[in-house]
Design a protein around this motif. Structure first.
Motif, PDB file in Angstrom:
ATOM      1  N   UNK A 112      33.971  45.957  39.498  1.00  0.00           N
ATOM      2  CA  UNK A 112      35.346  45.699  39.879  1.00  0.00           C
ATOM      3  C   UNK A 112      35.422  45.356  41.015  1.00  0.00           C
ATOM      4  N   UNK A 113      36.168  45.723  41.714  1.00  0.00           N
ATOM      5  CA  UNK A 113      36.074  45.812  43.433  1.00  0.00           C
ATOM      6  C   UNK A 113      35.255  44.230  43.394  1.00  0.00           C
ATOM      7  N   UNK A 114      34.126  44.626  43.304  1.00  0.00           N
ATOM      8  CA  UNK A 114      33.864  42.584  43.595  1.00  0.00           C
ATOM      9  C   UNK A 114      33.996  41.871  43.390  1.00  0.00           C
ATOM     10  N   UNK A 115      34.610  42.131  42.182  1.00  0.00           N
ATOM     11  CA  UNK A 115      35.453  40.902  41.338  1.00  0.00           C
ATOM     12  C   UNK A 115      36.648  40.996  41.613  1.00  0.00           C
ATOM     13  N   UNK A 116      37.369  41.664  42.090  1.00  0.00           N
ATOM     14  CA  UNK A 116      38.565  41.157  42.996  1.00  0.00           C
ATOM     15  C   UNK A 116      38.176  40.790  44.243  1.00  0.00           C
ATOM     16  N   UNK A 117      37.571  40.945  44.829  1.00  0.00           N
ATOM     17  CA  UNK A 117      37.190  41.182  46.658  1.00  0.00           C
ATOM     18  C   UNK A 117      36.454  39.720  46.754  1.00  0.00           C
ATOM     19  N   UNK A 118      35.451  38.986  45.436  1.00  0.00           N
ATOM     20  CA  UNK A 118      34.939  38.054  46.364  1.00  0.00           C
ATOM     21  C   UNK A 118      36.023  36.789  45.615  1.00  0.00           C
ATOM     22  N   UNK A 119      36.799  36.442  45.333  1.00  0.00           N
ATOM     23  CA  UNK A 119      37.945  35.597  46.069  1.00  0.00           C
ATOM     24  C   UNK A 119      39.231  35.550  46.760  1.00  0.00           C
TER      25      UNK A 119
END
Length: 294
Positions: A112-119
């Motif tokens: 969840x953190x990576x999905x939001x942090x990447x963009x």
């Protein structure tokens, strides 16, 4: 025979065998690789042997201290007692379920953190106004310990899975955003100028130059932050949890069962080590060009 001819032959003999003689490249001795030379790569076999050697020495030191009676068993269990207690946990007390719950929490919160942090990280690295808007708050928030939010998260989300996922999200998200932004922002300017010269638009530059160029470094960032996520989940499981490795460690502390505590810690380390090697393997397969300059 004249003196000039003798001098000529003498000079030729010295030139052909003297210290200044240049040896052909085909006859030059190959440079020996020194193991302790700075930045010199280590052969794969040597790397494995050195890594295993440290674990062997560590366990030998641990066994010597505990079996020798230098430390009471109440404070530090010996390796054999730890293994026996660990086997009992797995067979009699369904410790595999606790391991599965902890892995699920780590992977869920981290994804969840990576999905939001990447963009967001890519946008901050590519567009400086976005970076100027978000960077001060992200830099402020990443210094806040995730454990400090646990009382608030319990009030907001209870003691269920949402609270534990939120702890991992908070502990991983802000680190990921800032590190990804730095990776994208460090793109080579010559590649950027070349893309514009060839008629690239802003969106194409981000999609075809910035993201592919930073992708190997972003993958390494994800690997490192995943290791940090494991520390957050144990903190989350210490309070208000009925399952998980952290819950088992808390119960073992009340019983002064250091053998079970050590076994739980070792299980976390082994899972982290396997995930780390898996990340490295996938990164090498996905981005083989990243190894060329090493």
């Amino acid at each position: 025979m004249s003196s000039a001819g003798s001098a000529s032959r003498w000079t030729s003999a010295v030139d052909s065998s003297g210290p200044g003689t240049q040896v052909p490249a085909s006859r030059a001795a190959p440079r020996r690789r020194r193991l302790w030379r700075p930045l010199e790569p280590v052969p794969a076999t040597t790397r494995v042997l050195l890594g295993v050697a440290f674990f062997v020495l560590f366990v030998a030191l641990w066994a010597g201290i505990t079996f020798g009676g230098l430390v009471p068993p109440t404070f530090l269990a010996d390796p054999w007692t730890m293994l026996v207690s660990g086997w009992r946990l797995l067979v009699q007390f369904d410790f595999l379920h606790d391991i599965g719950m902890t892995v699920w929490r780590v992977v869920g919160g981290f994804l969840i953190a990576a999905a939001v942090a990447l963009p967001l990280g890519v946008a901050m690295g590519a567009y400086k106004p976005i970076e100027a808007f978000f960077e001060p708050f992200v830099s402020f928030a990443r210094y806040l310990p995730a454990s400090a939010f646990i009382p608030l998260l319990i009030l907001w989300a209870g003691i269920g899975e949402a609270q534990k996922l939120a702890v991992i999200f908070i502990g991983s998200f802000f680190q990921l955003v800032l590190m990804i932004a730095v990776a994208v922002g460090n793109a080579r300017r010559d590649l950027v100028e070349a893309a514009y010269t060839l008629g690239s638009t802003d969106a194409t530059l981000v999609r075809r130059v910035l993201i592919p160029g930073a992708a190997p470094q972003i993958a390494e960032i994800l690997r490192m932050v995943l290791g940090w996520a494991w520390t957050y989940v144990i903190v989350a499981e210490l309070i208000g949890a009925s399952s998980g490795i952290g819950h088992m460690i808390t119960d073992s502390q009340a019983l002064l069962a250091t053998d079970q505590i050590i076994f739980g810690i070792i299980v976390i380390g082994l899972i982290g080590l396997v995930s780390d090697f898996a990340f490295k393997w996938f990164n090498r397969r996905l981005f083989p060009w990243a190894e060329l300059g090493r």
